[in-house]
Scaffold this active site. Structure first.
Site, PDB file in Angstrom:
ATOM      1  N   GLU A   7      43.049  50.721  41.087  1.00  0.00           N
ATOM      2  CA  GLU A   7      44.024  50.099  40.193  1.00  0.00           C
ATOM      3  C   GLU A   7      44.992  51.103  39.565  1.00  0.00           C
ATOM      4  OE1 GLU A   7      41.578  46.168  38.825  1.00  0.00           O
ATOM      5  OE2 GLU A   7      41.337  47.912  37.540  1.00  0.00           O
TER       6      GLU A   7
HETATM    7  C1  TNX Z   1      38.125  45.890  37.930  1.00  0.00           C
HETATM    8  S1  TNX Z   1      36.136  47.256  39.636  1.00  0.00           S
HETATM    9  C2  TNX Z   1      37.935  47.206  37.560  1.00  0.00           C
HETATM   10  C3  TNX Z   1      37.389  47.507  36.233  1.00  0.00           C
HETATM   11  C4  TNX Z   1      37.189  46.266  35.422  1.00  0.00           C
HETATM   12  C5  TNX Z   1      36.581  45.210  36.296  1.00  0.00           C
HETATM   13  C6  TNX Z   1      36.147  43.976  35.603  1.00  0.00           C
HETATM   14  C7  TNX Z   1      37.119  48.373  39.409  1.00  0.00           C
HETATM   15  C8  TNX Z   1      37.025  49.476  40.305  1.00  0.00           C
HETATM   16  N1  TNX Z   1      38.035  48.253  38.434  1.00  0.00           N
HETATM   17  O1  TNX Z   1      38.214  48.422  35.575  1.00  0.00           O
HETATM   18  O2  TNX Z   1      36.347  46.559  34.358  1.00  0.00           O
HETATM   19  O3  TNX Z   1      37.509  44.875  37.311  1.00  0.00           O
HETATM   20  O4  TNX Z   1      35.257  43.252  36.421  1.00  0.00           O
END
Ligand code: TNX
Length: 548
Positions: free
Chosen positions: A324
């Site tokens: 992300e």
């Molecule tokens: C996505 S999973 C994210 C996290 C959040 C999560 C909530 C991932 C690698 N990144 O930063 O906490 O979704 O489920």
């Protein structure tokens, strides 16, 4: 007395004997069998002491550790007898140890009326065997004794990496809480605790050369929850506590996204736009990313790696996050990841990262953690509930995600299986609780954007057959559940999401291929609650299980 051996995760080979079994009580001795005169393996002594302490905590039965067996005894030894019948584990070890050598986990357990034998080629294998025995003792313990039915077990894991990823940022979990989680991991043969130590809301460990990370960056968490960090001594204590239970702590230092706590600590590393212009959507979105074109960013990353790696001496891997990185274009993100990989390698460790790292140039020794099982089309249903700017970025990421696992496999890298539908423990509970107070908690626990998940859905799937693009165990490093803590306000919430889900994840990581039979699993799961209650762990009373 229980006739079905109630072991979770299910063992590879199990034969129920005909005789009554072994009466386990305070007079039972645990005898460490020495191969030579009195030269027993010191590792084995520690394993046996750990077992005695655990049995006492689980059941109240105190055992005597000894070198001779005047009476009925549990006899523990290092040997490989009959264990070739158990397949060698697939996957990778987080500690880099050899699956067929020092970290062979295959064990035997034989219970007859006169004695219990537990054996394996390594102290770790014996620990796994004693863990199964612990469960059998706890399942039938009453009034200071336990009649353990006659049984012969030959067992070993399907995958070498059996993990739990724990978010200690969105809520800071103190050392004692993490120790409780390690106790749960140990009980279910989970051997990796991946600590998510940095994110937008906080920085959770000491970097002496960068004091602002803890002085400034550790303050706060989601909402008005208190922040915090682990001191060098506390990390050392946790590493030792984990090692004592054959769990490896793997540190995650998230980059280049989810970096807002870094920017609060060192504003000169921050994005060159006014804070007011950054999207701020609470927990979900990173406020900018680390800029790979700035030398000071790389000096920072090196300082952090130099301080963090020695704190986790057992881990052969460093988790570099990589997910992300909203706002970064593809090439910039790939370039960042590639440079971070090189820095980790220079320091003698291997890289694991969220699946987005597969968009960079990967090598075969890396591990890619697959989590995105959400289709871009499904995310569209969030429109109106999530700001449009954010949704568009999210959908872009989901579209690219489709190629991550194939790319990783093409490079020969292995995959950690963590699909969010099955292994994200921050989904609301899909089962009602038999306890009304818990039904109240259920309404606010777990990310509201996710569909709820039942305990049953956590085990009725297979980590290879049901994961797209993965076709064989050999492509998989292992299986890891993840607990993100945006909705977890403290220890009680945390435990209510871990139990009863954690044993299901362990079953997927350890037990033979295939979907788990729910009716059979329910029975094994039901008796686990005896230990949870005895240890004071909070657990969710899903009404789909007839709890003991
Ligand atoms: C996505 S999973 C994210 C996290 C959040 C999560 C909530 C991932 C690698 N990144 O930063 O906490 O979704 O489920």
């Amino acid at each position: 007395m229980t006739r079905v051996p109630l072991i979770v995760p299910a063992p590879a080979v199990l034969e129920v004997g005909r005789s009554e079994g072994f009466l386990f009580c305070g007079a039972t001795r645990v005898v460490v069998e020495s191969p030579g005169a009195d030269a027993s393996d010191p590792g084995l002594e520690d394993v046996v002491r750990r077992f005695a302490a655990d049995v006492e905590a689980d059941t109240g039965i105190g055992l005597t550790v000894s070198h001779e067996a005047p009476g009925p005894a549990v006899q523990v030894s290092i040997r490989g007898t009959d264990l070739d019948a158990v397949p060698v584990a697939a996957g990778m070890r987080a500690d880099g140890a050899s699956i067929t050598g020092a970290a062979d986990e295959r064990y035997g357990l034989d219970v007859s009326d006169e004695r219990i034998l537990v054996w394996g080629a390594t102290p770790e294998a014996v620990h796994r065997g004693l863990t199964s025995l612990r469960q059998l003792v706890a399942a039938s313990a009453a009034d200071g004794r336990a009649l353990v039915g006659a049984v012969r077990v030959l067992d070993g894991p399907r995958f070498a990496w059996r993990g739990l990823s724990l978010d200690v940022v969105r809520t800071f979990h103190d050392v004692e809480t993490v120790e409780r989680v390690l106790d749960m991991c140990s009980l279910y043969k989970i051997n990796v605790l991946h600590l998510h130590l940095s994110d937008d809301q906080g920085w959770r460990l000491e970097v002496p050369s960068r004091p602002a990370l803890t002085e400034v960056g550790s303050a706060g968490a989601v909402g008005d929850r208190p922040g915090g960090f682990y001191s060098l001594e506390e990390v050392a204590g946790l590493v030792a506590y984990a090692a004592d239970r054959f769990v490896t702590l793997v540190p995650e230092i998230e980059m280049p996204g989810h970096a807002a706590a870094i920017f609060r600590s060192y504003p000169e590393l921050g994005p060159r736009v006014a804070a007011a212009d950054l999207p701020s959507h609470g927990a979900a979105v990173a406020a900018g990313t680390l800029d790979p074109t700035r030398p000071e960013v790389w000096r920072f990353v090196e300082d952090v790696l130099d301080a963090v790696l020695p704190q986790f001496p057992q881990s052969a891997y460093v988790h570099i996050g990589g997910d992300e990185a909203f706002g970064m274009d593809h090439d910039e993100h790939a370039a960042f990841v590639e440079r971070a990989i090189a820095l980790v390698r220079d320091r003698g460790r291997r890289v694991v990262g969220w699946q987005e790292i597969a968009r960079a140039d990967l090598d075969a020794d890396m591990i890619v953690q697959h989590w995105i099982d959400i289709r871009a089309a499904d995310a569209e249903t969030l429109r109106g509930r999530v700001p449009d700017v954010f949704l568009d970025v999210l959908i872009g990421n989901l579209q690219s995600a489709v190629d991550d696992v194939p790319r990783a496999l093409e490079r020969g890298a292995r995959v950690i299986v963590s699909p969010s539908a099955r292994l994200y423990f921050d989904r609301p509970h899909g089962d009602a609780s038999t306890d009304d107070l818990q039904n109240g908690v259920r309404a606010r626990l777990g990310m509201p954007v996710y569909p709820p998940a039942t305990i049953r859905s956590g085990v009725e799937w297979d980590p290879v057959a049901d994961v797209e693009h993965v076709t064989s165990d050999d492509q998989v490093a292992g299986v890891e559940a993840a607990l993100w803590c945006e909705t977890v306000t403290g220890r009680d919430d945390l435990e209510l999401l871990l139990l009863p889900r954690l044993p299901g994840a362990a079953e997927k990581a350890w037990s033979a291929a295939g979907s788990t039979d729910w009716d059979e699993y329910r029975e094994r799961l039901a008796c686990q609650s005896v230990v949870w209650t005895r240890r004071g762990w909070r657990w969710y009373r899903a009404d789909t299980v007839d709890w003991a």
